[in-house]
Design an enzyme around this catalytic site. Structure first.
Site, PDB file in Angstrom:
ATOM      1  N   GLU A 218      37.137  48.327  29.587  1.00  0.00           N
ATOM      2  CA  GLU A 218      37.706  47.528  28.492  1.00  0.00           C
ATOM      3  C   GLU A 218      36.727  46.436  28.083  1.00  0.00           C
ATOM      4  O   GLU A 218      35.920  45.986  28.899  1.00  0.00           O
ATOM      5  CB  GLU A 218      38.995  46.815  28.964  1.00  0.00           C
ATOM      6  N   ARG A 310      60.094  46.518  38.343  1.00  0.00           N
ATOM      7  CA  ARG A 310      60.871  45.915  39.446  1.00  0.00           C
ATOM      8  C   ARG A 310      61.359  44.546  38.995  1.00  0.00           C
ATOM      9  O   ARG A 310      60.940  44.029  37.958  1.00  0.00           O
ATOM     10  CB  ARG A 310      59.968  45.718  40.662  1.00  0.00           C
TER      11      ARG A 310
HETATM   12  C1  MV4 Z   1      41.290  41.590  32.187  1.00  0.00           C
HETATM   13  C2  MV4 Z   1      40.745  40.307  31.991  1.00  0.00           C
HETATM   14  C3  MV4 Z   1      39.934  40.130  30.882  1.00  0.00           C
HETATM   15  N1  MV4 Z   1      39.664  41.146  30.053  1.00  0.00           N
HETATM   16  N2  MV4 Z   1      41.008  42.567  31.305  1.00  0.00           N
HETATM   17  C4  MV4 Z   1      43.291  40.725  36.443  1.00  0.00           C
HETATM   18  C5  MV4 Z   1      44.284  41.521  37.211  1.00  0.00           C
HETATM   19  C6  MV4 Z   1      44.491  42.754  36.453  1.00  0.00           C
HETATM   20  N3  MV4 Z   1      45.889  43.110  36.427  1.00  0.00           N
HETATM   21  C7  MV4 Z   1      43.953  42.492  35.089  1.00  0.00           C
HETATM   22  N4  MV4 Z   1      43.174  41.297  35.161  1.00  0.00           N
HETATM   23  C8  MV4 Z   1      42.388  40.912  34.136  1.00  0.00           C
HETATM   24  N5  MV4 Z   1      42.098  41.856  33.214  1.00  0.00           N
HETATM   25  C9  MV4 Z   1      40.207  42.347  30.285  1.00  0.00           C
HETATM   26  N6  MV4 Z   1      39.931  43.344  29.443  1.00  0.00           N
HETATM   27  C10 MV4 Z   1      41.058  39.308  32.904  1.00  0.00           C
HETATM   28  C11 MV4 Z   1      41.866  39.614  33.991  1.00  0.00           C
HETATM   29  C12 MV4 Z   1      42.139  38.521  34.893  1.00  0.00           C
HETATM   30  C13 MV4 Z   1      43.416  37.955  34.996  1.00  0.00           C
HETATM   31  C14 MV4 Z   1      44.497  38.436  34.299  1.00  0.00           C
HETATM   32  C15 MV4 Z   1      45.745  37.887  34.425  1.00  0.00           C
HETATM   33  C16 MV4 Z   1      45.925  36.815  35.268  1.00  0.00           C
HETATM   34  C17 MV4 Z   1      44.886  36.314  35.990  1.00  0.00           C
HETATM   35  C18 MV4 Z   1      43.623  36.875  35.880  1.00  0.00           C
HETATM   36  C19 MV4 Z   1      42.560  36.358  36.616  1.00  0.00           C
HETATM   37  C20 MV4 Z   1      41.327  36.922  36.507  1.00  0.00           C
HETATM   38  C21 MV4 Z   1      41.116  38.012  35.656  1.00  0.00           C
END
Ligand code: MV4
Length: 462
Positions: A218, A310
Site C-alpha cells: 500500500e 468481535r
Molecule cells: C498503515 C499505516 C500507514 N499507511 N497503512 C498498523 C497496524 C495495522 N493494522 C495497520 N497499521 C498501519 N497501516 C498504510 N498504508 C500506518 C499504520 C500504523 C498504525 C495504524 C493504526 C494505529 C496505529 C498505527 C501505528 C503505526 C502504524
C-alpha cells in the site's frame, strides 16, 4: 433445538423469539464480568470457565455455575476448544459468548459451536474468514465501494512486480502481511533500494508468525489517525452504525486511550465514514456487533484498514455516549432479534484510559503480582470495568490490562477534567500501573487540543 439456528427470511417479532436460557462465557477478566452483568439483567443464566490461575477471579464468583478448563497457559485453557465445548455440554448452555481475544475471531471455533448446536455469539465462520485474510478483505471492500488505500491488487507475486507497483504509487510504501494485523510482518519502505530487504524480511516474519508468507503493498499514509466505526448487523440483512471511536493514542499497536466523538470528526465525515462502514457490513452480510477500522489522513481522506468481528475492549465509550448496551445487543442479534437500521449520533463525550499492570517508566514492562491496596474512584460520570480487588493476584499468564476507567460528560473538556480527578483518586498498590502515564497525558497541551495522530505517543512518551 430452538428456531434460532435457522436463517429464516421472515423477520419474527421480538416477542416470538426464544431467548437463550444459559450462556457460557469463554473468557476471563473484566470482559467475562461485563458479559455476566448483562446476562443477569436479561434473566439469562451464566456459566464461567476458568483456568487454575483464575480460580479466585470474580467472573467465577459471579457466574451461576463455573467449570475449570485447565492449567494457566491459554493454549491449555481459554484457547482449548474441546474443553470449552465439553463445559457447555455438561452445563447445558445453549450459547457461548467469546468476549474479545482468545477464540472470539476463530472461525473454526464458530464452526465447532454450530456443529454442536451451541449458538456462537459472534460472527459466522464465513464472515470471520472473509475479514481474517487482509488482502482478501480489502478486495471485498473495494468491490463494495468502500475506499481502500492505493496499492497492489491482492498479494504481491514477486520482487519485480513489487518494484513496479511501488514506482506507480510512489514511495513511501508499506508491505503488510495478509494474515497479519497489529503490525506484525509490516515493513515501511522509503526508497526502491530498500525494497528487496523489506520484501524478504516481511515474508519471513509473516511466515514465522502466521504460517502464511503472503504480503501486499500500500501507499504509506504518513501520520494518520485511527478512527473506527461501531456497527451492527442482524440476521435479516439490516445494518446500522453507532458512530466512531478515535483510537489514535497507541503505543506499539497497543491502544492506551480511546474516545468518542473523535476530536477530528465533522458531521460530513461521520456521514461518509458511517455510510462506508454500513457498505462493509452489508457486503459480508455481517451478523452481530463489529468494528470497521479506518485510517484517516490529514485531509480527512479515509481508507478501510480492517474489520473486527468481535466486541472490542473500547466498546464502553460508545455505550456511554449513545446509551446502549452493546453486549445486550450482541445477545439479541444472536437470538434472532432484528435491528431498526437507524444510525446513532453521540450526544455526550466519553474517554477511556486502559489501566494496565505495567511500568510506564520502564518501557511498559508487565508487572504481575498482588494488589495490596485498592480504592476505585466514583461519582457522576465515572465508570470502571474491572475484575480486580484488594488482595487479587494478577497472574503472569495473560494480558496486563486490569481495568478500564471511563468518563462521560457533556464536553471533551469536562470528560478530561473528570478523568484527571478520577485518576488522582484511583489507588492501586502492590503493582505498577499505567495511571501516571494517563495523568501526564491528560495534562498535555496537544492532547487537550485534540491535536494527535497515531505517531503522537512515540514523541510524547520516550
Ligand atoms: C498503515 C499505516 C500507514 N499507511 N497503512 C498498523 C497496524 C495495522 N493494522 C495497520 N497499521 C498501519 N497501516 C498504510 N498504508 C500506518 C499504520 C500504523 C498504525 C495504524 C493504526 C494505529 C496505529 C498505527 C501505528 C503505526 C502504524
Amino acid at each position: 433445538m430452538a428456531a434460532i439456528f435457522k436463517k429464516s427470511t421472515k423477520k419474527p417479532k421480538e416477542s416470538e423469539i426464544k431467548m437463550f436460557n444459559k450462556i457460557l462465557i469463554a473468557n476471563r477478566g473484566e470482559i467475562a464480568l461485563r458479559i455476566i452483568r448483562t446476562c443477569k439483567e436479561m434473566g439469562i443464566k451464566t456459566v464461567a470457565v476458568y483456568s487454575i490461575a483464575d480460580k479466585e477471579s470474580l467472573h467465577v464468583r459471579f457466574a451461576d455455575e463455573s467449570v475449570c478448563i485447565g492449567p494457566p497457559p491459554s493454549k491449555e485453557s481459554y484457547l482449548n476448544m474441546s474443553r470449552i465445548i465439553a463445559a457447555a455440554e455438561i452445563t447445558n448452555a445453549d450459547a457461548i459468548h467469546p468476549g474479545y481475544g482468545f477464540l472470539s475471531e476463530n472461525s473454526k471455533f464458530s464452526k465447532v459451536c454450530a456443529e454442536n448446536k451451541i449458538k456462537f455469539i459472534g460472527a459466522t465462520p464465513d464472515q470471520i474468514d472473509s475479514m481474517g485474510d487482509k488482502a482478501n478483505a480489502k478486495d471485498t471492500m473495494k468491490k463494495a465501494g468502500v475506499p481502500v488505500i492505493p496499492g497492489s491488487d491482492g498479494l504481491l507475486e514477486n520482487l519485480e512486480s513489487a518494484k513496479k507497483i511501488a514506482k506507480n504509487i510512489k514511495y513511501p510504501v508499506i508491505l503488510k502481511a495478509t494474515a497479519g494485523g497489529g503490525g506484525k510482518g509490516m515493513r515501511l519502505v522509503w526508497k526502491e533500494e530498500d525494497l528487496e530487504n523489506a520484501w524478504a524480511s516481511a515474508r519471513q516474519e509473516a511466515g514465522a508468525a502466521f504460517g502464511n508468507e503472503g504480503v501486499y503493498m500500500e501507499k504509506y499514509i504518513e501520520e494518520p489517525r485511527h478512527i473506527e466505526i461501531q456497527v451492527a448487523g442482524d440476521q435479516y440483512g439490516m445494518a446500522c452504525h453507532l458512530s466512531e471511536r478515535d483510537c489514535s493514542i497507541q503505543r506499539r499497536h497497543q491502544k492506551l486511550v480511546e474516545e468518542t466523538p473523535s476530536p477530528f470528526m465533522t458531521k460530513e465525515l461521520r456521514k461518509k465514514m458511517g455510510d462506508a462502514a454500513i457498505k462493509a457490513v452489508k457486503a459480508i452480510r455481517y451478523e452481530g456487533v463489529g468494528t470497521v477500522e479506518f485510517l484517516v489522513d490529514k485531509h480527512r481522506n479515509f481508507y478501510f484498514m480492517e474489520m473486527n468481528t468481535r466486541i472490542q475492549v473500547e466498546h464502553t465509550i460508545t455505550e456511554e455516549v449513545i446509551d446502549y448496551d452493546l453486549v445486550k445487543e450482541q445477545i439479541k442479534i444472536a437470538a434472532g432479534v432484528s435491528i431498526s437500521g437507524k444510525n446513532y449520533e453521540p450526544h455526550l463525550h466519553s474517554i477511556q484510559c486502559r489501566i494496565n499492570a505495567e511500568d510506564p517508566f520502564k518501557n511498559f514492562v508487565p508487572c504481575p503480582g498482588k494488589i495490596t491496596n485498592y480504592h476505585s474512584p466514583g461519582g457522576h460520570g465515572i465508570r470502571i470495568d474491572t475484575h480486580v480487588y484488594a488482595g487479587y493476584v494478577i497472574p503472569p499468564n495473560y494480558d496486563s490490562m486490569i481495568g478500564k476507567l471511563i468518563t462521560v460528560a457533556r464536553t471533551r473538556e469536562e470528560a478530561i477534567t473528570k478523568m484527571q480527578r478520577a485518576l488522582d483518586e484511583y489507588i492501586i498498590e502492590g503493582v505498577k500501573t499505567t495511571i501516571p502515564f494517563h495523568q501526564a497525558l491528560m495534562k498535555d497541551e496537544n492532547f487537550r487540543k485534540g491535536n494527535f495522530t497515531t505517531k503522537f505517543i512515540e514523541d510524547f512518551w520516550k
